[in-house]
Design a protein around this motif. Structure first.
Motif, PDB file in Angstrom:
ATOM      1  N   ILE A 132       0.893  -1.158   0.000  1.00 35.81           N
ATOM      2  CA  ILE A 132       0.000   0.000   0.000  1.00 35.81           C
ATOM      3  C   ILE A 132       0.926   1.200   0.000  1.00 35.81           C
ATOM      4  N   ILE A 133       0.734   2.090  -0.956  1.00 41.64           N
ATOM      5  CA  ILE A 133       1.539   3.311  -1.047  1.00 41.64           C
ATOM      6  C   ILE A 133       0.604   4.478  -0.804  1.00 41.64           C
ATOM      7  N   VAL A 134       0.922   5.272   0.217  1.00 40.25           N
ATOM      8  CA  VAL A 134      -0.005   6.299   0.680  1.00 40.25           C
ATOM      9  C   VAL A 134       0.749   7.572   1.064  1.00 40.25           C
ATOM     10  N   HIS A 135       0.076   8.698   0.912  1.00 40.93           N
ATOM     11  CA  HIS A 135       0.669   9.961   1.355  1.00 40.93           C
ATOM     12  C   HIS A 135       0.534  10.074   2.875  1.00 40.93           C
ATOM     13  N   LYS A 136       1.526  10.652   3.509  1.00 41.05           N
ATOM     14  CA  LYS A 136       1.553  10.741   4.979  1.00 41.05           C
ATOM     15  C   LYS A 136       0.361  11.502   5.551  1.00 41.05           C
ATOM     16  N   ASP A 137      -0.267  12.375   4.767  1.00 42.81           N
ATOM     17  CA  ASP A 137      -1.415  13.129   5.252  1.00 42.81           C
ATOM     18  C   ASP A 137      -2.737  12.369   5.121  1.00 42.81           C
ATOM     19  N   THR A 155       9.971   5.727   3.214  1.00 44.79           N
ATOM     20  CA  THR A 155       9.425   6.835   2.440  1.00 44.79           C
ATOM     21  C   THR A 155       9.976   6.735   1.021  1.00 44.79           C
ATOM     22  N   LEU A 156       9.089   6.778   0.058  1.00 46.49           N
ATOM     23  CA  LEU A 156       9.483   6.741  -1.353  1.00 46.49           C
ATOM     24  C   LEU A 156       9.544   8.188  -1.860  1.00 46.49           C
ATOM     25  N   LYS A 157      10.739   8.652  -2.131  1.00 43.27           N
ATOM     26  CA  LYS A 157      10.945  10.043  -2.537  1.00 43.27           C
ATOM     27  C   LYS A 157      10.366  10.297  -3.929  1.00 43.27           C
ATOM     28  N   ASN A 158       9.620  11.390  -4.052  1.00 43.88           N
ATOM     29  CA  ASN A 158       9.047  11.832  -5.339  1.00 43.88           C
ATOM     30  C   ASN A 158       8.336  10.687  -6.076  1.00 43.88           C
ATOM     31  N   ALA A 167       6.059  16.491  -7.827  1.00 47.64           N
ATOM     32  CA  ALA A 167       6.139  15.139  -7.273  1.00 47.64           C
ATOM     33  C   ALA A 167       6.144  15.193  -5.747  1.00 47.64           C
ATOM     34  N   ILE A 168       5.477  14.212  -5.140  1.00 44.85           N
ATOM     35  CA  ILE A 168       5.403  14.154  -3.681  1.00 44.85           C
ATOM     36  C   ILE A 168       5.931  12.810  -3.183  1.00 44.85           C
ATOM     37  N   ASP A 169       6.407  12.837  -1.945  1.00 44.38           N
ATOM     38  CA  ASP A 169       6.859  11.612  -1.294  1.00 44.38           C
ATOM     39  C   ASP A 169       5.642  10.797  -0.863  1.00 44.38           C
ATOM     40  N   MET A 170       5.801   9.496  -0.862  1.00 42.46           N
ATOM     41  CA  MET A 170       4.739   8.594  -0.430  1.00 42.46           C
ATOM     42  C   MET A 170       5.337   7.590   0.556  1.00 42.46           C
ATOM     43  N   GLU A 171       4.478   7.024   1.375  1.00 41.29           N
ATOM     44  CA  GLU A 171       4.900   6.043   2.374  1.00 41.29           C
ATOM     45  C   GLU A 171       4.573   4.646   1.872  1.00 41.29           C
ATOM     46  N   LEU A 172       5.524   3.735   2.009  1.00 44.78           N
ATOM     47  CA  LEU A 172       5.352   2.352   1.577  1.00 44.78           C
ATOM     48  C   LEU A 172       5.061   1.465   2.781  1.00 44.78           C
TER      49      LEU A 172
END
Length: 181
Positions: A132-137, A155-158, A167-172
């Motif tokens: 699941i890849i999700v934005h921290k917010d 954290t997956l950069k950009n 581009a935004i970072d996402m959490e894996l």
């Protein structure tokens, strides 16, 4: 395949779901526009939804991507969508992407659906890793991942570029199939 989850059920997308998907997308446009822009764009009219549903049903039958609809039993209305996508059969992994309609948020429907489909992915699709890849917010989506025993990895950069944004970072988050030996 039909998975029963209380007053909802999950089934693979079918071409007859086109109208319901169009209704779902239009009603939830604000929540879909940032993280599901392609799904939104491909379902803005009934004709576009028919093309979308046909394409996704074909991809399902070819085992290229799996789109499931979550339906409310009483009304048969589409309450949400769950993808198992970005399949890598060599690595035996796939990624969940999900969205739930405004009237159904906060009821645990997404959590129960991801749990049921995780079992399906491990047992029927022979996957060993789910992501699941999700934005921290996106706190609700993070809760789904955590409630389904996914573990934060990094954290997956950009990683993702929303329409009209940088581009935004996402959490894996990942979940592994525990194979008994």
């Amino acid at each position: 395949m039909l998975l029963d989850i209380d007053s909802f059920y999950i089934e693979p997308i079918q071409t007859i779901d086109a109208w319901g998907i169009c209704n779902f997308v239009i009603a939830n446009e604000d929540r879909l526009k940032r993280y599901f822009p392609k799904t939104l764009r491909e379902n803005l009219t009934p004709d576009l939804s028919k093309i979308f549903a046909n394409k996704k049903a074909k991809q399902f039958s070819l085992k290229e991507e799996f789109l499931f609809v979550i339906k409310e039993k009483a009304s048969k209305a589409i309450a949400g969508l769950i993808y198992i996508k970005d399949l890598d059969n060599h690595k035996k992994q796939g990624e969940f992407a999900y969205c739930i309609g405004y009237p159904f948020e906060g009821q645990g429907v997404t959590t129960r659906s991801v749990n049921a489909l995780s079992d399906y992915a491990f047992n029927s699709l022979d996957l060993n890793t789910l992501k699941i890849i999700v934005h921290k917010d996106n706190k609700a989506s993070i809760r789904v991942a955590e409630n389904c025993n996914f573990t934060w990895k990094k954290t997956l950069k950009n990683e993702f570029t929303p329409t009209g944004e940088s581009a935004i970072d996402m959490e894996l988050y990942e979940l592994y199939n525990e194979i008994e030996t």
